[in-house]
Design an enzyme around this catalytic site. Structure first.
Site, short mmCIF file in Angstrom:
data_model
loop_
_atom_site.label_atom_id
_atom_site.label_comp_id
_atom_site.label_asym_id
_atom_site.label_seq_id
_atom_site.Cartn_x
_atom_site.Cartn_y
_atom_site.Cartn_z
N HIS A 41 0.87 -1.18 0.00
CA HIS A 41 0.00 0.00 0.00
C HIS A 41 0.90 1.22 0.00
O HIS A 41 1.98 1.21 0.61
CB HIS A 41 -0.89 0.00 1.24
CG HIS A 41 -1.65 1.29 1.43
ND1 HIS A 41 -2.81 1.58 0.72
CD2 HIS A 41 -1.40 2.36 2.23
CE1 HIS A 41 -3.25 2.77 1.09
NE2 HIS A 41 -2.42 3.27 2.00
N CYS A 115 -4.48 1.92 -4.85
CA CYS A 115 -3.83 3.04 -4.17
C CYS A 115 -2.55 3.47 -4.88
O CYS A 115 -2.21 4.67 -4.91
CB CYS A 115 -3.54 2.68 -2.72
SG CYS A 115 -2.47 1.21 -2.53
#
Length: 246
Positions: A41, A115
């Protein structure tokens, strides 16, 4: 001029300690040992004490913020300075408002709009370099061009048994998350991702494509489908996969 910082996390939000430990092992093998990538992430910090990223939600924008390095969903790994932006704080706020409208939470897609894709788009608007290739390589493996670094190939051969095992776990993890997302079974973006053909293509590109390792390698010319080295590596990979599946 204001510094733009990329914050990177290991994705350890599965709710299962065993699965989280497996992901950490995958990241150690693929990123830390051979420099290919992993399951990560990411978020961008510029001005202020917030990092900005993107995730799924049923309604509203998927763009969100939290204190730098403090996202409670994941395990913090590292930060990378991507450069400095000429944008003023007012301009950055305008960019974030526009991105918030353009990135609704329901449009989140693990493999095509996650993301890391958001952070790339944000960096482009800020006028700084995009994320290092290894950050989102697992999601991009199916579409990556055939570019093999010599040093990566050497390490792949040395650790091939361990990598094959980890890659199968990684594929099952990525495919499982994708199949559990909002898309319906009829969705074109998901309909073929569980098939042996897609898995084979994903694995082949991850192993043989991999752009360039993140550090400690030298530049070499690109290899094409017609080059003897490419054909040799493809043959080795197919023979290795055959032995693993037998």
């Amino acid at each position: 001029m204001k510094e733009v910082v990329l914050h990177i996390y290991d994705v350890t939000n599965s709710g299962s300690e065993k699965t989280n430990n497996t992901i950490l092992q995958i990241n150690r093998i693929f990123k830390d040992r051979i420099g290919l990538g992993g399951i990560f992430h990411s978020a961008i910090q510029v001005y202020g004490d917030e990092e900005w990223s993107f995730g799924f939600c049923e309604q509203g924008s998927g763009v969100f913020s939290c204190p730098p390095g403090k996202n409670p969903m994941y395990t913090y790994r590292e930060h990378i300075i991507l450069g400095e932006t000429n944008c003023s704080i007012l301009k950055v706020n305008q960019i974030l408002r526009e991105l918030s409208q353009a990135w609704p939470g329901h449009s989140y897609d693990l493999l095509s709009k996650n993301c890391n894709h958001f952070c790339d788009a944000f960096c482009e608007r800020l006028g700084v370099q995009k994320l290092p290739g290894w950050v989102n390589r697992f999601a991009n493996a199916g579409d990556t061009a055939i570019v093999v670094a010599e040093n990566a190939a050497l390490h792949l051969r040395q650790a091939k048994d361990e990598i094959v095992t980890a890659s199968k776990v990684a594929y099952r993890f990525m495919a499982g998350l994708a199949s559990n997302s909002r898309a319906t079974p009829e969705s074109p973006s998901y309909s073929n991702r569980g098939s042996p053909r897609f898995q084979g293509a994903w694995f082949k590109n991850l192993m043989s494509v991999g752009a360039k390792p993140s550090a400690g390698t030298s530049e070499i010319p690109d290899e094409t489908d017609d080059s003897p080295l490419y054909r040799q590596k493809s043959s080795e990979l197919l023979q290795h996969n055959s032995r693993q599946n037998s």
